[in-house]
Design an enzyme around this catalytic site. Sequence first.
Site, PDB file in Angstrom:
ATOM      1  N   HIS A 106       3.641   3.823   7.751  1.00 28.13           N
ATOM      2  CA  HIS A 106       3.261   2.733   8.656  1.00 28.13           C
ATOM      3  C   HIS A 106       2.764   3.333   9.971  1.00 28.13           C
ATOM      4  O   HIS A 106       3.443   4.166  10.574  1.00 28.13           O
ATOM      5  CB  HIS A 106       4.481   1.838   8.922  1.00 28.13           C
ATOM      6  CG  HIS A 106       4.163   0.717   9.845  1.00 28.13           C
ATOM      7  ND1 HIS A 106       3.507  -0.415   9.423  1.00 28.13           N
ATOM      8  CD2 HIS A 106       4.367   0.560  11.171  1.00 28.13           C
ATOM      9  CE1 HIS A 106       3.334  -1.229  10.460  1.00 28.13           C
ATOM     10  NE2 HIS A 106       3.849  -0.658  11.535  1.00 28.13           N
ATOM     11  N   ASN A 164      -5.101   8.389   2.483  1.00 32.45           N
ATOM     12  CA  ASN A 164      -3.775   8.883   2.091  1.00 32.45           C
ATOM     13  C   ASN A 164      -3.684   9.061   0.580  1.00 32.45           C
ATOM     14  O   ASN A 164      -3.121  10.052   0.105  1.00 32.45           O
ATOM     15  CB  ASN A 164      -2.684   7.942   2.602  1.00 32.45           C
ATOM     16  CG  ASN A 164      -2.427   8.142   4.077  1.00 32.45           C
ATOM     17  OD1 ASN A 164      -1.937   9.192   4.497  1.00 32.45           O
ATOM     18  ND2 ASN A 164      -2.784   7.165   4.893  1.00 32.45           N
ATOM     19  N   ASN A 187       6.927   3.895   2.092  1.00 34.50           N
ATOM     20  CA  ASN A 187       5.724   3.402   2.788  1.00 34.50           C
ATOM     21  C   ASN A 187       5.396   4.317   3.959  1.00 34.50           C
ATOM     22  O   ASN A 187       6.260   5.026   4.468  1.00 34.50           O
ATOM     23  CB  ASN A 187       5.985   1.971   3.312  1.00 34.50           C
ATOM     24  CG  ASN A 187       4.760   1.351   3.946  1.00 34.50           C
ATOM     25  OD1 ASN A 187       3.635   1.547   3.474  1.00 34.50           O
ATOM     26  ND2 ASN A 187       4.955   0.604   5.015  1.00 34.50           N
ATOM     27  N   MET A 193      -1.847  -3.368   1.272  1.00 31.92           N
ATOM     28  CA  MET A 193      -1.840  -4.462   2.245  1.00 31.92           C
ATOM     29  C   MET A 193      -1.267  -5.778   1.710  1.00 31.92           C
ATOM     30  O   MET A 193      -1.540  -6.837   2.272  1.00 31.92           O
ATOM     31  CB  MET A 193      -3.263  -4.698   2.782  1.00 31.92           C
ATOM     32  CG  MET A 193      -3.857  -3.494   3.491  1.00 31.92           C
ATOM     33  SD  MET A 193      -2.812  -2.853   4.812  1.00 31.92           S
ATOM     34  CE  MET A 193      -3.097  -4.095   6.064  1.00 31.92           C
ATOM     35  N   ARG A 194      -0.482  -5.725   0.653  1.00 33.04           N
ATOM     36  CA  ARG A 194       0.232  -6.911   0.186  1.00 33.04           C
ATOM     37  C   ARG A 194       1.723  -6.668   0.368  1.00 33.04           C
ATOM     38  O   ARG A 194       2.193  -5.530   0.208  1.00 33.04           O
ATOM     39  CB  ARG A 194      -0.020  -7.189  -1.307  1.00 33.04           C
ATOM     40  CG  ARG A 194      -1.460  -7.322  -1.696  1.00 33.04           C
ATOM     41  CD  ARG A 194      -2.189  -8.433  -1.004  1.00 33.04           C
ATOM     42  NE  ARG A 194      -1.649  -9.751  -1.280  1.00 33.04           N
ATOM     43  CZ  ARG A 194      -2.004 -10.847  -0.630  1.00 33.04           C
ATOM     44  NH1 ARG A 194      -2.879 -10.778   0.359  1.00 33.04           N
ATOM     45  NH2 ARG A 194      -1.482 -12.014  -0.940  1.00 33.04           N
ATOM     46  N   GLY A 238      -8.317   4.579   1.519  1.00 33.96           N
ATOM     47  CA  GLY A 238      -7.646   5.489   0.585  1.00 33.96           C
ATOM     48  C   GLY A 238      -7.579   6.942   1.013  1.00 33.96           C
ATOM     49  O   GLY A 238      -7.454   7.828   0.164  1.00 33.96           O
ATOM     50  N   LEU A 256      10.337  -6.366   6.309  1.00 37.15           N
ATOM     51  CA  LEU A 256       9.061  -5.660   6.474  1.00 37.15           C
ATOM     52  C   LEU A 256       9.134  -4.508   7.490  1.00 37.15           C
ATOM     53  O   LEU A 256       9.528  -4.713   8.644  1.00 37.15           O
ATOM     54  CB  LEU A 256       7.985  -6.664   6.921  1.00 37.15           C
ATOM     55  CG  LEU A 256       6.573  -6.096   7.074  1.00 37.15           C
ATOM     56  CD1 LEU A 256       5.991  -5.721   5.723  1.00 37.15           C
ATOM     57  CD2 LEU A 256       5.673  -7.087   7.798  1.00 37.15           C
ATOM     58  N   ASP A 257       8.750  -3.308   7.042  1.00 39.59           N
ATOM     59  CA  ASP A 257       8.642  -2.123   7.913  1.00 39.59           C
ATOM     60  C   ASP A 257       9.951  -1.781   8.632  1.00 39.59           C
ATOM     61  O   ASP A 257       9.928  -1.289   9.775  1.00 39.59           O
ATOM     62  CB  ASP A 257       7.509  -2.313   8.940  1.00 39.59           C
ATOM     63  CG  ASP A 257       6.147  -2.473   8.273  1.00 39.59           C
ATOM     64  OD1 ASP A 257       5.948  -1.889   7.200  1.00 39.59           O
ATOM     65  OD2 ASP A 257       5.299  -3.190   8.818  1.00 39.59           O
TER      66      ASP A 257
HETATM   67  C1  GRF Z   1      -2.710   4.140   7.180  1.00 33.12           C
HETATM   68  O1  GRF Z   1      -2.869   4.322   8.544  1.00 33.12           O
HETATM   69  C2  GRF Z   1      -1.289   3.740   6.845  1.00 33.12           C
HETATM   70  O2  GRF Z   1      -0.350   4.143   7.782  1.00 33.12           O
HETATM   71  C3  GRF Z   1      -1.369   2.237   6.850  1.00 33.12           C
HETATM   72  O3  GRF Z   1      -2.633   1.918   6.381  1.00 33.12           O
HETATM   73  C4  GRF Z   1      -3.538   2.994   6.622  1.00 33.12           C
HETATM   74  C5  GRF Z   1      -4.169   3.319   5.305  1.00 33.12           C
HETATM   75  O4  GRF Z   1      -5.238   4.207   5.431  1.00 33.12           O
HETATM   76  N1  GRF Z   1      -0.270   1.666   6.100  1.00 33.12           N
HETATM   77  P1  GRF Z   1      -5.931   4.847   4.142  1.00 33.12           P
HETATM   78  O5  GRF Z   1      -6.380   3.684   3.242  1.00 33.12           O
HETATM   79  O6  GRF Z   1      -4.921   5.707   3.460  1.00 33.12           O
HETATM   80  O7  GRF Z   1      -7.106   5.600   4.677  1.00 33.12           O
END
Ligand code: GRF
Length: 184
Positions: free
Chosen positions: A106, A13, A104, A87-88, A11, A141-142
């Site tokens: 990535h 971010n 998102n 992650m889903r 978490g 996806l992505d």
């Molecule tokens: C990040 O690197 C993001 O790009 C990816 O998952 C990671 C999440 O990190 N989708 P955090 O949980 O925000 O530390």
Amino acid sequence: MKIIVFFSGSGTNLKSIIDGQTKYDYEVIAAFTNNPQAGGIEFCHQHKIKLKIINHKNYQDREIFDQKIHAFLEEMSPDFVILAGFMRILGDSIISNWEGQIINIHPSLLPKYPGLNTHKRALDSGDKVHGTTIHYVTSELDCGPIIRQEQINIEPNDDENTLMERIKKIENLIYPEEISKLKI
Ligand code: GRF
């Protein structure tokens, strides 16, 4: 602008986005996680962010899991859904209902390395550069339209962890900034 942040893991971010409210003109009206052990949960409590937890493991039928998410989004009515280490994979019905409103981040220079293990794949390929991408979410996806990318050099002694840490530091800076620029 009202946003909901989706997360599953450490978490960092999520934290930077919540902290970003003091600097930028958006409001985190709620957070959502599928992981009752996610590191960001405590931070939500500390900052009095409304938090919804729906453990995907309790739903064998992913349609029903998706319906629960959709009902939560309908109830909250955010302007944007911000995926931050979520992650889903969201089902097509959610993506089409919220088209253009799901963002998102990535950890690769898309279109390189969609999916998982991006740091390992960049190292294994002998890449000289790596990075992160903020993009709109579409049903592929992505693959959605890119909003911003940032690049770093891969140094000879880098490993998956050092890359992950350096990239997260950049993400934590640019994600709040790009969220604040989104147009409703
Ligand atoms: C990040 O690197 C993001 O790009 C990816 O998952 C990671 C999440 O990190 N989708 P955090 O949980 O925000 O530390």
